[in-house]
Design an enzyme around this catalytic site. Structure first.
Site, PDB file in Angstrom:
ATOM      1  NE  ARG A   1     -11.030   3.037  15.439  1.00 46.09           N
ATOM      2  CZ  ARG A   1     -10.835   3.357  16.702  1.00 46.09           C
ATOM      3  NH1 ARG A   1      -9.697   3.048  17.289  1.00 46.09           N
ATOM      4  NH2 ARG A   1     -11.745   4.000  17.374  1.00 46.09           N
TER       5      ARG A   1
ATOM      6  CB  THR B   1       0.659  -3.958  10.669  1.00 47.85           C
ATOM      7  OG1 THR B   1       1.134  -4.285   9.367  1.00 47.85           O
ATOM      8  CG2 THR B   1      -0.856  -4.036  10.709  1.00 47.85           C
TER       9      THR B   1
ATOM     10  CG  HIS C   1       2.963   3.888  17.358  1.00 46.23           C
ATOM     11  ND1 HIS C   1       3.569   5.100  17.179  1.00 46.23           N
ATOM     12  CD2 HIS C   1       2.180   3.702  16.264  1.00 46.23           C
ATOM     13  CE1 HIS C   1       3.167   5.625  16.030  1.00 46.23           C
ATOM     14  NE2 HIS C   1       2.316   4.797  15.463  1.00 46.23           N
TER      15      HIS C   1
ATOM     16  N   GLY D   1       0.832  -1.201   0.000  1.00 46.62           N
ATOM     17  CA  GLY D   1       0.000   0.000   0.000  1.00 46.62           C
ATOM     18  C   GLY D   1       0.869   1.254   0.000  1.00 46.62           C
TER      19      GLY D   1
ATOM     20  CB  ILE E   1       3.985   2.292   4.546  1.00 53.73           C
ATOM     21  CG1 ILE E   1       3.235   3.360   5.351  1.00 53.73           C
ATOM     22  CG2 ILE E   1       5.405   2.112   5.113  1.00 53.73           C
ATOM     23  CD1 ILE E   1       3.093   3.059   6.834  1.00 53.73           C
TER      24      ILE E   1
HETATM   25  O1  TXD Z   1       4.563   4.111  13.264  1.00 53.53           O
HETATM   26  C1  TXD Z   1       3.872   3.235  12.795  1.00 53.53           C
HETATM   27  N1  TXD Z   1       4.058   1.977  13.167  1.00 53.53           N
HETATM   28  C2  TXD Z   1       2.838   3.535  11.798  1.00 53.53           C
HETATM   29  C3  TXD Z   1       1.882   2.494  11.491  1.00 53.53           C
HETATM   30  C4  TXD Z   1       2.770   4.778  11.120  1.00 53.53           C
HETATM   31  C5  TXD Z   1       1.887   4.959  10.106  1.00 53.53           C
HETATM   32  C6  TXD Z   1       0.964   3.917   9.653  1.00 53.53           C
HETATM   33  N2  TXD Z   1       0.982   2.753  10.461  1.00 53.53           N
HETATM   34  C7  TXD Z   1       0.259   1.548  10.029  1.00 53.53           C
HETATM   35  O2  TXD Z   1       0.949   0.952   8.922  1.00 53.53           O
HETATM   36  C8  TXD Z   1      -1.141   1.750   9.489  1.00 53.53           C
HETATM   37  O3  TXD Z   1      -2.061   1.908  10.540  1.00 53.53           O
HETATM   38  C9  TXD Z   1      -1.328   0.437   8.757  1.00 53.53           C
HETATM   39  O4  TXD Z   1      -1.691  -0.600   9.675  1.00 53.53           O
HETATM   40  C10 TXD Z   1       0.057   0.119   8.200  1.00 53.53           C
HETATM   41  C11 TXD Z   1       0.191   0.328   6.698  1.00 53.53           C
HETATM   42  O5  TXD Z   1      -0.146   1.626   6.352  1.00 53.53           O
HETATM   43  P1  TXD Z   1      -0.391   2.014   4.813  1.00 53.53           P
HETATM   44  O6  TXD Z   1      -0.703   3.454   4.769  1.00 53.53           O
HETATM   45  O7  TXD Z   1       0.683   1.459   3.961  1.00 53.53           O
HETATM   46  O8  TXD Z   1      -1.744   1.183   4.550  1.00 53.53           O
HETATM   47  P2  TXD Z   1      -2.394   0.739   3.165  1.00 53.53           P
HETATM   48  O9  TXD Z   1      -2.048   1.706   2.088  1.00 53.53           O
HETATM   49  O10 TXD Z   1      -3.824   0.446   3.476  1.00 53.53           O
HETATM   50  O11 TXD Z   1      -1.644  -0.641   2.816  1.00 53.53           O
HETATM   51  C12 TXD Z   1      -1.904  -1.831   3.461  1.00 53.53           C
HETATM   52  C13 TXD Z   1      -1.776  -2.929   2.426  1.00 53.53           C
HETATM   53  C14 TXD Z   1      -2.854  -2.878   1.334  1.00 53.53           C
HETATM   54  O12 TXD Z   1      -2.236  -2.824   0.052  1.00 53.53           O
HETATM   55  C15 TXD Z   1      -3.626  -4.190   1.519  1.00 53.53           C
HETATM   56  O13 TXD Z   1      -4.090  -4.758   0.289  1.00 53.53           O
HETATM   57  C16 TXD Z   1      -2.567  -5.058   2.165  1.00 53.53           C
HETATM   58  O14 TXD Z   1      -1.909  -4.205   3.081  1.00 53.53           O
HETATM   59  N3  TXD Z   1      -3.081  -6.231   2.872  1.00 53.53           N
HETATM   60  C17 TXD Z   1      -2.411  -7.398   2.878  1.00 53.53           C
HETATM   61  N4  TXD Z   1      -1.238  -7.749   2.321  1.00 53.53           N
HETATM   62  C18 TXD Z   1      -0.827  -9.018   2.511  1.00 53.53           C
HETATM   63  N5  TXD Z   1      -1.541  -9.936   3.220  1.00 53.53           N
HETATM   64  C19 TXD Z   1      -2.714  -9.607   3.797  1.00 53.53           C
HETATM   65  N6  TXD Z   1      -3.395 -10.516   4.489  1.00 53.53           N
HETATM   66  C20 TXD Z   1      -3.197  -8.288   3.629  1.00 53.53           C
HETATM   67  N7  TXD Z   1      -4.315  -7.635   4.044  1.00 53.53           N
HETATM   68  C21 TXD Z   1      -4.230  -6.376   3.571  1.00 53.53           C
END
Ligand code: TXD
Length: 319
Positions: free
Chosen positions: A83, A120, A176, A12, A14
């Site tokens: 969320r 995540t 966090h 996604g 990140i």
């Molecule tokens: O400091 C920190 N740790 C953080 C955490 C700072 C910013 C964002 N933070 C968390 O990172 C945010 O709350 C999310 O849980 C993650 C990823 O953030 P991002 O902005 O990259 O989220 P996206 O764009 O929704 O990307 C998530 C991707 C998306 O392409 C889905 O299709 C994929 O995850 N996805 C999966 N991939 C593989 N396997 C499974 N099961 C799966 N489910 C969803």
């Protein structure tokens, strides 16, 4: 020597940014993995085409099969769902816990020697669950949050004092969440601890208090502006800093969610602490001295993490 292999689980916002930086910096060959078909392949091809512009000889591949992450040196996990309105914290926890199970099993099968960086949310609980599901050694599984939270703290200090970000060392500890602990006494600008900086008139106590508050709410500030997602540039840079310290055995001291074995009086959970990151993963946890106030804030933050872990155990009793 063979190039390093970096697997990005989740392609996604990140994940895509991580791939871009890793390719530009020639950190290694990159595999973008996602459950969504087309997105990892499209991002991999787009960045691969860009390598001909910035002149980097790394390979990029998009994948929907865990077999493609085979023998990765580093796995950075951003897979999950954010969320959405109407979703409770426990709903989110339940969904992302299932994602961590699938990711953990994939890593265990195909990349058991990798250094795994979990991003995540909710971070401190997800990294704990990912380590359990993957069965990898605790020192090879870490969470990224502190590098980002500390970078925000440092940036706000640079902005207020007019001093280069390069000469600022800021630290946040704990989970966090909004109750993270910005370590005012241990953070320095040009070598001066922040209380000293206030005493010398670089900024007022009120300004420092406002910066601490803004750091705690740093994630929410970006979400409120973007409206459709959360921060991704600074989180990706932070993940890369951790991966680089591991890959080049640099032994940087970075604030990371590390598994504690008695440090800070805690055991059996992940929480944000300064740690040495080198070729063996988390090689040492650094223990900051804490005064009564800091101890109380740290305790509160740890209790939030413990609450999340208890909720995970309730959802999945196998944990
Ligand atoms: O400091 C920190 N740790 C953080 C955490 C700072 C910013 C964002 N933070 C968390 O990172 C945010 O709350 C999310 O849980 C993650 C990823 O953030 P991002 O902005 O990259 O989220 P996206 O764009 O929704 O990307 C998530 C991707 C998306 O392409 C889905 O299709 C994929 O995850 N996805 C999966 N991939 C593989 N396997 C499974 N099961 C799966 N489910 C969803």
């Amino acid at each position: 020597m063979a190039r390093a292999k970096i697997a990005l689980i989740g392609s996604g916002m990140i994940g895509g940014t991580l791939a871009h930086i890793a390719a530009r910096e020639e950190l290694g060959d990159v595999v973008l993995f996602d459950i969504t078909e087309g997105v990892p392949q499209g991002k991999a091809l787009d960045i691969a085409e860009a390598t001909a512009v910035f002149g980097s000889d790394v390979a990029l591949k998009g994948a929907n099969d865990y077999a493609d992450i085979a023998d990765a040196d580093v796995c950075i996990v951003t897979a999950g769902v954010p969320r959405k309105p109407g979703m409770s914290r426990d709903d989110l926890l339940g969904i992302n816990l299932k994602v961590m199970k699938a990711v953990g099993e994939g890593i265990k099968k195909y990349a058991p020697n990798a250094f795994v960086i979990c991003i995540t949310n909710p971070l401190d609980a997800m990294v704990w669950a990912l380590q359990k599901f993957s069965g990898l050694p605790v020192e090879k599984v870490v969470g990224m949050a502190g590098v980002l939270d500390s970078a925000r703290f440092a940036y706000f200090l640079a902005e207020k004092t007019g001093i280069s970000v390069e000469d600022i060392h800021a630290w946040t500890l704990g989970g966090h969440g909004d109750d993270m602990v910005p370590m005012v006494r241990h953070s320095t600008v040009g070598g001066l601890p922040l209380p000293e900086l206030v005493a010398q008139g670089f900024l007022t106590q009120d300004e420092l208090d406002a910066i601490v508050k803004r750091t705690r709410g740093g994630g929410g500030e970006i979400v409120a502006l973007l409206k459709t997602g959360s921060a991704f540039y600074a989180p990706a840079e932070s993940g890369i800093a951790m991966a680089k310290s591991y890959l080049s055995d640099k032994k940087r001291v970075l604030p990371v969610a590390a598994f504690l074995n008695g440090e800070y009086g805690l055991s059996g959970l992940y929480v944000g602490v300064p740690a040495v990151i080198g070729k063996d993963g988390v090689e040492k946890v650094i223990e900051f001295s804490t005064n009564e106030d800091e101890k109380a804030m740290f305790k509160k933050s740890v209790e939030s993490v413990q609450g999340l872990i208890a909720a995970c155990k309730e959802i999945d009793p196998s944990l």
